[in-house]
Every structure is written in C-alpha cells, then in structure tokens.
Design a protein around this motif. Structure first.
Motif, PDB file in Angstrom:
ATOM      1  N   VAL A 153       0.834  -1.199   0.000  1.00 28.12           N
ATOM      2  CA  VAL A 153       0.000   0.000   0.000  1.00 28.12           C
ATOM      3  C   VAL A 153       0.872   1.253   0.000  1.00 28.12           C
ATOM      4  O   VAL A 153       0.634   2.199  -0.754  1.00 28.12           O
ATOM      5  CB  VAL A 153      -0.947   0.007   1.218  1.00 28.12           C
ATOM      6  CG1 VAL A 153      -1.730   1.316   1.282  1.00 28.12           C
ATOM      7  CG2 VAL A 153      -1.912  -1.173   1.151  1.00 28.12           C
ATOM      8  N   ALA A 154       1.915   1.257   0.836  1.00 23.20           N
ATOM      9  CA  ALA A 154       2.771   2.444   0.957  1.00 23.20           C
ATOM     10  C   ALA A 154       3.447   2.783  -0.361  1.00 23.20           C
ATOM     11  O   ALA A 154       3.490   3.946  -0.783  1.00 23.20           O
ATOM     12  CB  ALA A 154       3.822   2.224   2.051  1.00 23.20           C
ATOM     13  N   SER A 155       4.006   1.789  -1.053  1.00 23.07           N
ATOM     14  CA  SER A 155       4.711   2.069  -2.304  1.00 23.07           C
ATOM     15  C   SER A 155       3.749   2.489  -3.398  1.00 23.07           C
ATOM     16  O   SER A 155       4.052   3.364  -4.209  1.00 23.07           O
ATOM     17  CB  SER A 155       5.535   0.852  -2.742  1.00 23.07           C
ATOM     18  OG  SER A 155       4.713  -0.277  -2.938  1.00 23.07           O
ATOM     19  N   LEU A 156       2.549   1.906  -3.442  1.00 24.66           N
ATOM     20  CA  LEU A 156       1.581   2.296  -4.456  1.00 24.66           C
ATOM     21  C   LEU A 156       1.104   3.723  -4.232  1.00 24.66           C
ATOM     22  O   LEU A 156       0.910   4.487  -5.184  1.00 24.66           O
ATOM     23  CB  LEU A 156       0.394   1.340  -4.462  1.00 24.66           C
ATOM     24  CG  LEU A 156      -0.600   1.515  -5.612  1.00 24.66           C
ATOM     25  CD1 LEU A 156       0.100   1.397  -6.961  1.00 24.66           C
ATOM     26  CD2 LEU A 156      -1.730   0.504  -5.514  1.00 24.66           C
ATOM     27  N   VAL A 157       0.931   4.117  -2.970  1.00 29.02           N
ATOM     28  CA  VAL A 157       0.562   5.500  -2.657  1.00 29.02           C
ATOM     29  C   VAL A 157       1.634   6.458  -3.155  1.00 29.02           C
ATOM     30  O   VAL A 157       1.340   7.502  -3.759  1.00 29.02           O
ATOM     31  CB  VAL A 157       0.346   5.672  -1.136  1.00 29.02           C
ATOM     32  CG1 VAL A 157       0.321   7.146  -0.742  1.00 29.02           C
ATOM     33  CG2 VAL A 157      -0.967   5.005  -0.705  1.00 29.02           C
TER      34      VAL A 157
END
Length: 210
Positions: A55-59
């Motif tokens: 989730v963090a990298s996609l954000v």
C-alpha cells in the motif's frame, strides 16, 4: 515482508494505467524510481502486472505521477447496489490479500472495502499514511494486527492493536501505520474510509523522496 508479491491470476490489472501516466509525464523508469524510493526493476514489474505493490509504495507511485488514486477503481461498475455474488474487485496494494469495493465509485463521502487477507498478508512491511479524517476497521473473522510507527517529533509513540473476531477499531489514518493478518486462517475485515480516498494525494516531493 518484501516490498511486493507475485500477482495472482485474477487480480485487477493496474500496470498499463501506471505506465501511461508515467509516459504522459515523460518520466523514465529511473526518474520515477528515484522519486519513489524503489528500484527500476520493481517499477518495470509493476507496470507489467508481475508484482503486487505494498500500500505504501503504491501511494508513493500514484503521488509522484499525480495519478488520481480513485482512477485505480475506474473499472469497477457504478451503481448503488452491489450484489454479494458479484462484488467488484479492486487493487490498492498489499500482500496476499483480496479487496472489494462495496460503495459506488462516485461516492465521495465514505468508502467501504471488504478485505480477505491470507495468513501473514496485509499492507506490507512499510508503514503509510492516507490524507483522510478517519479509518474504521471491523474484523469479521480471524485476527488483524494494526501497528503504528513512532513519529520523529515524538507526537505519537509507536504502538499496536490486535483485533479479534467481532472487534472494531477507529483511528486516524494520518498516523504512519501498517496492518497484517495473524493466525493460520487469515482474516476477513471491513474497512470504512471517511471521506473516500481523494482523487489526488497531496504529497510534496520531499515526502516522496524521504
């Protein structure tokens, strides 16, 4: 846990959308990788739908591309009724989990997601934030651990909450956090985000490169 996991066969495809947004901004894979703090090889696999992002990298990728987060859900059918037998699947990062959007695509006041998380799966090892007012999670089955990072300025201490079947938890998604399913059977959870994820994430370049 690693930054990404292999994409399962029926997962929604977002790679082409990410690649198109990168090319429109005339960014090379190297430039985008530097902005997001990931490798060129990882981004290449992401654009070919060969990995699932945390989730963090996609954000971070969406923010760097100025890509509306809501556009990742554009392929979900619109309408007020979502039938149990045909829940629209979405992809918003994470490892070993499947998520479905229960609210209409155009609903901006609130967003409800149903998540099926395999044992050990979740948002990924890296903590993240979302520019929302509140997140509510209800554990239907299994156990879910929500972990918060300690803030550098000491505003919040690092802590974690373990939720079991029937438990509910309300918290600020502006705190850096991550989540994962505990136990051998994984977890089934209901997420409520208020308001809905913004069409664009208000993140500064220095935050992306941190």
């Amino acid at each position: 846990m690693s930054l990404a996991t292999s994409v399962v066969g029926d997962a929604p495809r977002i790679g082409a959308r990410l690649k198109e947004a990168r090319q429109k901004k005339r960014l090379t894979l190297d430039a985008l990788a530097d902005a997001c703090g990931v490798t060129k090889g990882y981004l290449s696999k992401l654009e070919r739908d060969q990995v699932n992002a945390s989730v963090a990298s996609l954000v971070r990728v969406c923010a760097a591309l100025e890509l509306p987060v809501g556009s990742l859900f554009d392929d979900v059918p619109s309408g007020e009724v979502v039938r149990a037998q045909s829940l629209p699947r979405i992809m918003f990062g994470g490892e070993a989990m499947t998520e479905y959007l229960l609210t209409p695509v155009g609903e901006r006041r609130v967003q409800v997601l149903l998540g099926h998380i395999d044992a050990g799966g979740g948002s990924g090892a890296e903590a993240y934030t979302l520019p929302l007012d509140v997140t509510f999670v209800h554990v239907i089955t299994g156990e879910l651990r929500v972990t918060f990072e300690a803030e550098a300025d000491g505003t919040f201490a690092g802590d974690e909450v373990l939720l079991g079947p029937g438990d509910a938890f309300t918290f600020s998604p502006r705190r850096r956090h991550s989540f994962r399913a505990e136990g051998k059977d994984g977890a089934r959870v209901l997420w409520v985000l208020a308001p809905a994820l913004p069409e664009e994430l208000p993140m500064r370049k220095q935050e992306l490169q941190a």
